[in-house]
Design an enzyme around this catalytic site. Sequence first.
Site, PDB file in Angstrom:
ATOM      1  N   GLN A  58       0.844  -1.194   0.000  1.00 40.81           N
ATOM      2  CA  GLN A  58       0.000   0.000   0.000  1.00 40.81           C
ATOM      3  C   GLN A  58       0.882   1.247   0.000  1.00 40.81           C
ATOM      4  O   GLN A  58       1.656   1.480   0.927  1.00 40.81           O
ATOM      5  CB  GLN A  58      -0.936   0.064   1.210  1.00 40.81           C
ATOM      6  CG  GLN A  58      -1.920   1.232   1.072  1.00 40.81           C
ATOM      7  CD  GLN A  58      -2.776   1.488   2.288  1.00 40.81           C
ATOM      8  OE1 GLN A  58      -2.344   2.149   3.227  1.00 40.81           O
ATOM      9  NE2 GLN A  58      -3.992   0.967   2.277  1.00 40.81           N
ATOM     10  N   TYR A  60      -6.467  10.925   3.908  1.00 40.09           N
ATOM     11  CA  TYR A  60      -5.052  11.029   3.610  1.00 40.09           C
ATOM     12  C   TYR A  60      -4.883  11.889   2.352  1.00 40.09           C
ATOM     13  O   TYR A  60      -5.854  12.403   1.798  1.00 40.09           O
ATOM     14  CB  TYR A  60      -4.438   9.642   3.455  1.00 40.09           C
ATOM     15  CG  TYR A  60      -4.456   8.841   4.747  1.00 40.09           C
ATOM     16  CD1 TYR A  60      -3.878   9.349   5.907  1.00 40.09           C
ATOM     17  CD2 TYR A  60      -5.049   7.584   4.813  1.00 40.09           C
ATOM     18  CE1 TYR A  60      -3.896   8.635   7.095  1.00 40.09           C
ATOM     19  CE2 TYR A  60      -5.071   6.862   5.993  1.00 40.09           C
ATOM     20  CZ  TYR A  60      -4.492   7.393   7.135  1.00 40.09           C
ATOM     21  OH  TYR A  60      -4.518   6.692   8.309  1.00 40.09           O
ATOM     22  N   ARG A  71      -9.241  -7.751  10.815  1.00 39.66           N
ATOM     23  CA  ARG A  71      -9.030  -7.984  12.242  1.00 39.66           C
ATOM     24  C   ARG A  71      -9.335  -9.427  12.619  1.00 39.66           C
ATOM     25  O   ARG A  71      -8.732  -9.976  13.553  1.00 39.66           O
ATOM     26  CB  ARG A  71      -9.867  -7.003  13.061  1.00 39.66           C
ATOM     27  CG  ARG A  71      -9.307  -5.590  13.060  1.00 39.66           C
ATOM     28  CD  ARG A  71     -10.188  -4.626  13.822  1.00 39.66           C
ATOM     29  NE  ARG A  71     -11.502  -4.502  13.210  1.00 39.66           N
ATOM     30  CZ  ARG A  71     -12.520  -3.840  13.740  1.00 39.66           C
ATOM     31  NH1 ARG A  71     -12.388  -3.268  14.926  1.00 39.66           N
ATOM     32  NH2 ARG A  71     -13.672  -3.752  13.112  1.00 39.66           N
ATOM     33  N   CYS A  87     -12.866 -12.638  16.395  1.00 39.58           N
ATOM     34  CA  CYS A  87     -12.553 -11.236  16.668  1.00 39.58           C
ATOM     35  C   CYS A  87     -13.807 -10.592  17.239  1.00 39.58           C
ATOM     36  O   CYS A  87     -14.899 -10.744  16.681  1.00 39.58           O
ATOM     37  CB  CYS A  87     -12.140 -10.527  15.381  1.00 39.58           C
ATOM     38  SG  CYS A  87     -12.052  -8.727  15.532  1.00 39.58           S
ATOM     39  N   CYS A 125     -12.924  -5.317  19.657  1.00 40.74           N
ATOM     40  CA  CYS A 125     -12.715  -4.502  20.854  1.00 40.74           C
ATOM     41  C   CYS A 125     -11.701  -3.384  20.612  1.00 40.74           C
ATOM     42  O   CYS A 125     -11.721  -2.366  21.317  1.00 40.74           O
ATOM     43  CB  CYS A 125     -12.257  -5.373  22.017  1.00 40.74           C
ATOM     44  SG  CYS A 125     -10.614  -6.094  21.789  1.00 40.74           S
ATOM     45  N   CYS A 137      -5.125  -3.912  19.074  1.00 37.71           N
ATOM     46  CA  CYS A 137      -4.725  -3.626  17.691  1.00 37.71           C
ATOM     47  C   CYS A 137      -4.735  -2.120  17.464  1.00 37.71           C
ATOM     48  O   CYS A 137      -3.691  -1.472  17.440  1.00 37.71           O
ATOM     49  CB  CYS A 137      -5.609  -4.364  16.696  1.00 37.71           C
ATOM     50  SG  CYS A 137      -7.391  -4.195  16.958  1.00 37.71           S
ATOM     51  N   CYS A 180      -3.047  -8.417  19.935  1.00 45.26           N
ATOM     52  CA  CYS A 180      -4.451  -8.842  19.903  1.00 45.26           C
ATOM     53  C   CYS A 180      -4.784  -9.414  21.267  1.00 45.26           C
ATOM     54  O   CYS A 180      -4.022 -10.222  21.805  1.00 45.26           O
ATOM     55  CB  CYS A 180      -4.664  -9.901  18.814  1.00 45.26           C
ATOM     56  SG  CYS A 180      -6.325 -10.650  18.820  1.00 45.26           S
ATOM     57  N   GLU A 199     -13.633 -24.293  38.896  1.00 49.83           N
ATOM     58  CA  GLU A 199     -14.335 -23.008  38.798  1.00 49.83           C
ATOM     59  C   GLU A 199     -15.460 -23.011  39.830  1.00 49.83           C
ATOM     60  O   GLU A 199     -16.304 -23.917  39.842  1.00 49.83           O
ATOM     61  CB  GLU A 199     -14.900 -22.801  37.396  1.00 49.83           C
ATOM     62  CG  GLU A 199     -15.920 -21.677  37.248  1.00 49.83           C
ATOM     63  CD  GLU A 199     -15.428 -20.327  37.786  1.00 49.83           C
ATOM     64  OE1 GLU A 199     -16.196 -19.679  38.527  1.00 49.83           O
ATOM     65  OE2 GLU A 199     -14.280 -19.946  37.481  1.00 49.83           O
ATOM     66  N   ALA A 220     -12.326 -24.192  45.143  1.00 51.40           N
ATOM     67  CA  ALA A 220     -11.129 -24.937  45.527  1.00 51.40           C
ATOM     68  C   ALA A 220     -10.327 -24.181  46.588  1.00 51.40           C
ATOM     69  O   ALA A 220     -10.072 -22.982  46.450  1.00 51.40           O
ATOM     70  CB  ALA A 220     -10.264 -25.188  44.304  1.00 51.40           C
TER      71      ALA A 220
END
Length: 661
Positions: A100, A174, A322, A345, A348, A352, A364, A414, A459
């Site tokens: 690019q 741009y 992303r 993805c 969020c 990134c 990420c 858990e 636990a």
Amino acid sequence: MYEMLLSPIEIRGKTIKNRIVQTAHLTLFSENGVFSDRYINYIKERAKGGVGLIICEAQPVHQSALQFPEMAYAFKPEIVDSYKKVSSACHEYGTTVLAQLWHSSAHATSYLTRQPLLAPGPYMSYMNAYVIREIPKVMDKDDIKELVESFRQAAIYAKEGGMDGVEINAAHSYLVAQFLSPLYNTRTDEYGGSLENRMRFLMEILQAVRDAVGDDFIICVRISVDELVEGGLTLTETRKIAKILDESGLVDIISTSVGIYLTAFMIFPTMQIPQGYQLSTTREIKKEVDKMKVIVVGRIKTPQMAEDILKNGWADFVAMTRALIADPYIPRKIEEGRIEDIRPCIACNQACVSRVAMGIRMSCILNPEVGEEGEIQITSAKEKKKFVVVGGGPAGMEAARVLAEMGHEVVLFEQRNKLGGRVLLAARLPMREEIKEIVEWQARQIQKLGVDVRLGVKADAETVLNENPDAVIIATGAIPEKSLYSPGRPAYHKIPGEDKPHVYSLVDVLEKDPDLGKNVVVMDEEGIYRGMGIADYISNKGCKVTLVTSLHVAGFSTFRTMDGGLLYLRLISKGVDLRTFTVISEVKDKSVVLFNFFRPIPEEIPADAVVVVPGLRANDDLYNALKDKVKTYRIGDCVAPRTIEHAIHEGYKVALEAGGE
């Protein structure tokens, strides 16, 4: 099932093996003006994962275009060898790759370039690199000629380096986009005024590039189809631009986007924006072109959505940029029918977009290997061991997943009856439901890997030691607390009234749903999403909300993640009062006393309830009870209450360390 998505297409004698694209995105992986090994390894991993077309990140074509030092400079001859490494890495796996070519215009900073910024008009950018606003030099015809030559020479370098083509960035305010847009181009010469004149700079670049590279080289143009701001480009004109580009025969692919820096939250959409949100504008561009192929972008993350777009003829390529950061193996998993294994993805933008906005290299939150490809990876353990993981939130599940992939026996405890930890609470905030996809994916993976998950078990040390583990990883998270301490007044460690019953932590509000009354004061000392998010959540209950923060901007970090604009729209529309440079100095029964750094007189306002953000402290009791009895590690919020990114990355890296010993 995904015939169109996986089908090849030929352009300029080059076969692009499927329709999945990773578009250009800044990583800050480059060093000394060339692509570093870090960047090449990052690109190679996506090529290995099977993506059809990669468009490498923005490369400045001129010294005046620099935004960050960690970029690859397309104007330096040394870039040729760098291109050779990138193209070789992609071609090894049959991936087509473009460079690019880009000029940032008034979005650069002369503190880095040591040159005046260049633009078609004397208009400052809304957002420069490092948020330094500058008035640019209005380009004269010599500047224009020099820049056309810069694009031409950069394209030659790309071809010499074995790249398959180039993309000219004419989007997002741009330089080339500023010439196209009536927002910035108010010139009265042959480069301003009519659409034909405003396109002249772009057309001169394209002609110069095509003449230089010949007919066996792909040229793509990226354009903002709608700038989404008063006075900017709209679909009415960009339809005409697309048609002119198509008829010119110079351009092979048009990549459609929307927005400018002022509307950047629509360029880098968060989970507040619907998936596929740019499809409607891309479809209109597709109708206008006969020869050019069209790339659609905009939160396309599922193979089914991508396939439907292609089958309906709405685009020729689908960008999953992303999504491919989070999971570089999406194409291969589609081919293998492993759709449920695709790491999702969640848009969020925390690791990134936000990290790059801070000048820190991209990562990420879900994929700790991003930017460290070739340095860290999961490998089979030399010796199988037994591990106990305590805590089924994102940190604990990531550790369990990595250990199980390495071949270890893993037991996970858990205390709740469902995996996910407080991510499930975060998903209750407005417009944040998608965040739970993180832990849903982790739960699927550890189940497939055979982790022994024991739900509803709190636990203790005895529970853990009874398993006779070789090592233990503690991921017990954080405990809610109601401290109103502010780093803005560090001498005040305890605030009068903070222990009153109508003071709640954010967790209390989301878990217990207490009656907060009419007037609620939220004190947010983090500046990330959850402070603004809980204010949004409470205001939806009909409460009058005042948010106070010692920061200079409420929700400061949400602007780096591109959440801030839409959050402000919602909060202000609902009458939320945002108080900056302010802290709570006392909590009374029906009011709070506010202290503003620049007003010597305290202010008392009504408050039926006070909500503290973050309102957490590390839950490290089990770690302390075990650390002298068995090899014990701790990860995530039980070390210090932070973010999901820290939790997952620590889970991954500590598991690699522990599992490799």
